[in-house]
Design an enzyme around this catalytic site. Structure first.
Site, PDB file in Angstrom:
ATOM      1  N   SER A  31       0.695  -1.285  -0.049  1.00 34.74           N
ATOM      2  CA  SER A  31      -0.112   0.080   0.231  1.00 34.74           C
ATOM      3  C   SER A  31       0.872   1.315  -0.062  1.00 34.74           C
ATOM      4  O   SER A  31       1.652   1.439  -0.941  1.00 34.74           O
ATOM      5  CB  SER A  31      -0.991  -0.012   0.958  1.00 34.74           C
ATOM      6  OG  SER A  31      -2.023   0.995   1.260  1.00 34.74           O
ATOM      7  N   GLU A  40      -9.127  -5.667  -4.459  1.00 36.47           N
ATOM      8  CA  GLU A  40      -8.397  -4.532  -3.627  1.00 36.47           C
ATOM      9  C   GLU A  40      -9.586  -3.862  -3.039  1.00 36.47           C
ATOM     10  O   GLU A  40      -9.498  -3.607  -1.661  1.00 36.47           O
ATOM     11  CB  GLU A  40      -7.716  -3.690  -4.179  1.00 36.47           C
ATOM     12  CG  GLU A  40      -6.306  -4.514  -4.734  1.00 36.47           C
ATOM     13  CD  GLU A  40      -5.246  -4.344  -3.895  1.00 36.47           C
ATOM     14  OE1 GLU A  40      -5.313  -4.021  -2.762  1.00 36.47           O
ATOM     15  OE2 GLU A  40      -4.203  -5.010  -4.282  1.00 36.47           O
ATOM     16  N   HIS A  71      -7.718  -5.527  -0.187  1.00 32.68           N
ATOM     17  CA  HIS A  71      -6.479  -5.085   0.106  1.00 32.68           C
ATOM     18  C   HIS A  71      -6.017  -5.414   1.511  1.00 32.68           C
ATOM     19  O   HIS A  71      -6.571  -5.606   2.434  1.00 32.68           O
ATOM     20  CB  HIS A  71      -6.840  -3.547   0.222  1.00 32.68           C
ATOM     21  CG  HIS A  71      -5.678  -2.466   0.393  1.00 32.68           C
ATOM     22  ND1 HIS A  71      -4.840  -2.489  -0.684  1.00 32.68           N
ATOM     23  CD2 HIS A  71      -5.199  -1.603   1.253  1.00 32.68           C
ATOM     24  CE1 HIS A  71      -3.774  -1.500  -0.517  1.00 32.68           C
ATOM     25  NE2 HIS A  71      -4.214  -1.203   0.843  1.00 32.68           N
TER      26      HIS A  71
END
Length: 495
Positions: A185, A316, A412
């Site tokens: 990320s 995600e 995610h």
């Protein structure tokens, strides 16, 4: 006997378990407070005797994650000013082993190197000396003071940590000439920023970018607007001296308030490029620390000789839409507006529907937003390096979580405990459930170990003809151009 190691600042003492020596909270730079507030990182003060490094050190100033994300992503907070610290895991008696340096995620406003899923014991068990770091976040790390202070202090902290690794990791059994940087990320966005930064050259030879690429950074003009909004909310001039006099808690409150203002009223006339990703604090293209947008630097040949492993998760964006229930509030009109805002052609929705014929508008939104924010930037990064001297490998994590009735999917951050082989760490089951497949973690962790060790994770490097992608899912195999029809929709669209 507890393990000890000699650093440039003094001797540290850690702990040992199952043949792995662990050192936590080692300072790699001086506390960024007092005269060093909002300054570039400075060397840590030396100490005499032996310093016990047996617990995670203080974490950077940050707000807690908002609900319901706070229940899904563990967020340790440790008080104290010595926030520029790192942690090391190494096999007892190691010498000249490859090194993995992990840069945490958290949208540049959250996270720490002490997240339980980042425990490096499994990597050390498998012959990789592992380092996790803290760096300054939010206002402290990324507020842009213009000419009144160094930009991108959080990135400068990461450079300082890598310089510490260069100068000290041999004492822990690592080889400073065999360093891989990795992150997820915002950590992956940091990795791609480091690829573009002249100051980072020579500090690493391989890189891993999980769910983040080089397409997002702020122009100085936009960053200055954010800084001015924070200063106005605090009622102080936009200077380092004035901000340093504000209590840290008020800084975090103002940071949160300005971020919320941008998220709830994303006016492009006010906030420019932030309105597309809603991240008010992120790296700034200042022309010095970060000369240009990272992906453009890579396209121009930056870090061309660095081996890269890059990839994303299949779903995600579900992390941001499913737990909150927003996924069920999205209708066809909202979905059409989003597609138009991304610049997709009129037939794009039909292509996405053909891949998921029973999907709701919210679920199609997850697919489109996941592509725009994560998958396409990762592929564009790989495309920019295809055929270069440094090899590039692409993966997709596709194992679907059973959480939230199975709607969370391969969201995610779900891949992190598979990479670290920490499925049973505190907090992991919140996203992956209680029965996540250990066999998949074993396979994925081994691929990362192999990449760090040899530069080859075990599948073909990326090229523009076959576009091979290693898919980690219920079945794990190399797939040529997965989601190719949807990928092609974005050709010619500048992300």
């Amino acid at each position: 006997m507890q393990p000890e190691a000699q650093t440039t600042a003094g001797t540290v003492r850690g702990t040992e378990r199952d043949g792995v020596a662990t050192f936590k909270g080692i300072p790699y730079a001086a506390p960024p407070f007092g005269d060093l507030r909002f300054a570039a990182p400075a060397p840590p003060a030396a100490w005499g005797g032996v310093r016990d490094c047996v617990a995670y050190g203080p974490t950077a100033l940050k707000p807690p994650y908002p609900a319901p994300i706070d229940a899904l992503l563990p967020e340790p907070s440790v008080p104290g000013e010595d926030v520029l610290n790192l942690n090391v895991w190494a096999p007892v008696g190691a010498a000249a082993l490859p090194v993995l340096v992990w840069i945490h995620g958290g949208a540049f406003i959250n996270g720490s190197g002490g997240v339980p899923q980042y425990d490096g014991a499994a990597f050390a068990r498998d012959g990789v000396v592992t380092v996790t770091i803290n760096y300054r976040l939010g206002v402290d790390g990324f507020l842009h003071f213009g000419d009144d202070g160094p930009a991108n202090r959080g990135l400068l902290d990461q450079i300082a940590a890598l310089e510490w690794v260069r100068d000290n990791i041999a004492a822990f059994g690592g080889d400073p000439a065999r360093v891989t940087i990795a992150g997820e990320s915002a950590g992956a966005m940091s990795v791609t920023s480091l690829l573009a930064m002249p100051r980072a050259r020579g500090l690493f030879g391989r890189a891993v970018a999980q769910s983040g690429a080089g397409h997002f950074a702020l122009t100085p003009g936009t960053a200055s607007k954010v800084a001015a909004a924070v200063a106005e909310r605090l009622g102080v001039p936009l200077t380092r001296e004035a901000f340093a006099a504000v209590e840290p808690e008020r800084l975090v409150e103002a940071q949160f308030a300005v971020s919320l203002q941008i998220q709830t009223t994303p006016d492009p006339a006010l906030w420019g490029e932030i309105t597309v990703n809603l991240m008010a604090f992120e790296p700034v293209i200042d022309g010095d620390v970060l000369p240009t947008l990272p992906v453009r630097a890579v396209e121009g040949g930056a870090a061309a000789g660095v081996d890269l492993l890059v990839g994303t998760n299949s779903d995600e964006f579900s992390l941001f839409l499913v737990p909150s229930g927003i996924v069920d509030l999205i209708d066809d009109n909202v979905l059409a507006m989003v597609l138009a805002g991304y610049g997709l052609p009129a037939d794009a929705l039909a292509a996405y529907r053909s891949a998921q014929p029973t999907a709701t508008p919210g679920e199609l939104m997850i697919a489109v937003a996941s592509d725009w924010f994560f998958r396409l930037p990762a592929l564009r990064l790989a495309e920019a390096r295809a055929g270069g001297p440094g090899r590039t490998f692409v993966y997709e994590f596709a194992w679907p979580s059973p959480q939230f009735g199975g709607r969370l999917g391969a969201c995610h951050a779900i891949e992190v405990p598979f990479v670290f082989d920490t499925l049973h760490a505190p907090g992991s089951p919140a996203i992956s459930g209680d029965a996540a497949p250990q066999e998949l973690a074993t396979v994925m962790h081994r691929a990362w170990v192999d990449f760090v060790t040899t530069g080859d994770p075990g599948w073909p490097s990326y090229d523009l003809a076959a576009r091979p992608v290693q898919v980690f899912g219920t079945l794990t195999s190399v797939v040529p151009d997965p989601g190719g029809e949807q990928r092609a929709l974005w050709d010619g669209i500048r992300i």
